[in-house]
Design an enzyme around this catalytic site. Structure first.
Site, short mmCIF file in Angstrom:
data_model
loop_
_atom_site.label_atom_id
_atom_site.label_comp_id
_atom_site.label_asym_id
_atom_site.label_seq_id
_atom_site.Cartn_x
_atom_site.Cartn_y
_atom_site.Cartn_z
CE LYS A 107 -4.45 -1.86 2.08
NZ LYS A 107 -3.89 -3.37 2.26
C1 LIG Z 1 -4.60 -4.59 1.59
C2 LIG Z 1 -3.82 -5.60 1.86
C3 LIG Z 1 -4.24 -6.92 0.75
C4 LIG Z 1 -5.26 -6.90 0.00
O1 LIG Z 1 -5.32 -5.31 -0.75
P1 LIG Z 1 -6.70 -5.48 -2.22
O2 LIG Z 1 -6.10 -4.37 -3.18
O3 LIG Z 1 -7.85 -5.04 -0.53
O4 LIG Z 1 -7.09 -6.56 -3.06
C5 LIG Z 1 -3.42 -7.90 1.20
N1 LIG Z 1 -2.89 -7.93 1.83
C6 LIG Z 1 -2.16 -7.47 2.67
C7 LIG Z 1 -0.49 -7.28 3.48
C8 LIG Z 1 -3.20 -6.53 2.35
O5 LIG Z 1 -2.49 -4.92 3.40
#
Ligand SMILES: *Cc1c(COP(=O)(O)O)cnc(C)c1O
Length: 442
Positions: A107
């Site tokens: 993210k």
């Molecule tokens: C947010 C997150 C996900 C999921 O990603 P999406 O784009 O919401 O499908 C998977 N793994 C981790 C570690 C995350 O923080």
């Protein structure tokens, strides 16, 4: 490029408006009016370009004149300030590591890119822009770090009491300056509700220019295309490329939806596997064609404990609501906590690679696909799964016997040094209480 809400195709807004609003006022997610196609020469010669040129080429058509080219280049430079290594685990299975950013989860990419865009737009505003965001863990840290000390912007992060790991809490609360964290005596849904109500509240809107930084924001979503292209560049250099498939551990389905966009722009990806935990609305949908979310169940891959994934409406739109076309490009499998633990153990024992619970689900997606299709290794496609977080972030979910094997990343040490505890704001889960706190602080 113009954008429209998925609930109304006629009303078009600019990139700037879509970023500042996050969600359309009618409640729909924004999508671009059309998908720009990249020249096949660009894809063919991708190994010749540096990462900034690649990112610039991908994103420019989505931004148009909203941000000057010079500034956009700067944003990209600040966004791609950590590596995205692609490593072979065994046979044709590769891992794309997305956890080398400041808060050790993918993210960081979207958050840093969005922070850059927003600081460009906030320059034109007379008042501070306030980013209000609820987090179940990783978004909060990434947004805090991405927006820290950005002029003209402040960030208020709501997180659930006892709902996130201590490392995640530290990442949210340790920075201070323009980053404010509010611990809510409730769960993630309570935090989310308070945020949504704030956006609709008249008195709050008179005092604040509010924007959201959750994963449905187009600046976060679209910039996630970058690493699909960057990994393709690495694959192309090292492999005699056959078919290519990606397995994406999915919760809100933003990450996999960015991959689908990359493919639609011309990146030759043959198949996506959206791998989920037992919150399996989409695996069930692809079987039964019925969209029927069940109450959320807690798992050890808790960043994916989502049963009504917002971004699926974008995927459905990209496939023109045609289930047959969708099924040709997207498979979706679910896995239990037991299977996840088994994969973490096995991959460590056999290949000495440490997975986190989310990445483990990505790995399992590929393994299941290979078992089903009985590919022998010479004709099997190149398969890549995304490792979305560093295992240290979820160390209390990793089998006890393996914990001592997890290396402490250098970055984290600098983070811990910062962590003189800042004063904490702790509020009940009542909107009224939050609202009066918000109105009084300004
Ligand atoms: C947010 C997150 C996900 C999921 O990603 P999406 O784009 O919401 O499908 C998977 N793994 C981790 C570690 C995350 O923080």
């Amino acid at each position: 490029m113009l954008y429209h809400s998925l609930k109304n195709k006629k009303k078009l807004v600019s990139f700037e408006d879509a970023v500042l609003r996050g969600l359309s006022p009618d409640g729909g997610l924004y999508v671009p009016k059309y998908i720009p196609k990249l020249e096949s020469q660009f894809i063919h010669n991708i190994s010749n370009y540096d990462i900034y040129t690649i990112a610039m080429t991908i994103i420019k058509p989505y931004i148009g004149k909203s941000i000057s080219e010079e500034f956009l280049y700067e944003i990209i430079h600040d966004t791609l300030n950590f590596p995205f290594p692609l490593k072979k685990i065994h046979d044709n299975i590769h891992v794309l590591e997305l956890f080398h950013g400041p808060t050790l989860a993918f993210k960081d990419v979207g958050a840093q890119f969005m922070a850059g865009c927003l600081s460009f737009f906030s320059k034109k505003k007379e008042r501070t822009v306030t980013v209000l965001v609820a987090t179940s863990g990783d978004t909060g840290g990434a947004v805090a770090k991405g927006f820290h000390k950005k002029p003209g912007i402040e960030v208020i992060i709501l997180y659930p009491h006892n709902g996130i790991s201590s490392l995640q809490e530290e990442q949210i609360t340790c920075l201070g300056d323009n980053i404010f964290s509010v611990e809510i005596n409730g769960n993630f849904d309570d935090c989310q509700k308070i945020v949504k109500k704030s956006f609709l509240d008249k008195e709050i809107k008179e005092k604040y220019i509010l924007t959201s930084a959750n994963s449905i924001n187009i600046a976060r979503w679209l910039s996630q295309m970058f690493y699909y292209f960057l990994s393709y560049k690495q694959i192309k250099i090292s492999n005699n490329l056959k078919k290519l498939i990606f397995s994406v551990p999915s919760g809100n389905f933003g990450n996999v939806c960015a991959g689908i966009m990359a493919e639609k722009m011309g990146l030759p990806i043959n198949l996506f596997i959206a791998s989920t935990n037992i919150n399996d609305t989409i695996p069930r949908f692809l079987k039964s064609e019925k969209y029927h979310p069940l109450p959320v169940k807690k798992t050890i891959s808790n960043a994916m404990d989502i049963s009504d994934p917002s971004n699926f409406s974008r995927i459905w739109h990209l496939y023109k609501k045609n289930i047959f076309q969708l099924k040709e490009k997207l498979l979706s499998y679910k896995f239990t906590d037991e299977e996840t633990i088994e994969a973490i153990n096995m991959v460590w024992e056999k290949y000495k690679y440490m997975l986190d619970p989310h990445g483990a689900i990505g790995y399992l997606g590929i393994r299941k696909f290979f078992q089903k299709t009985k590919n022998n290794s010479s004709s099997a496609p190149i398969a890549v799964f995304l490792e979305t977080a560093h295992p240290i972030k979820f160390i209390n979910k990793i089998p006890f016997s393996l914990r001592k094997e997890i290396l402490f990343p250098k970055k984290l040490k600098t983070f811990s040094n910062l962590a003189e505890k800042k004063e904490k704001i702790f509020l009940s889960n009542k909107f009224k209480i939050f609202k009066s706190w918000l109105l009084e602080r300004k």
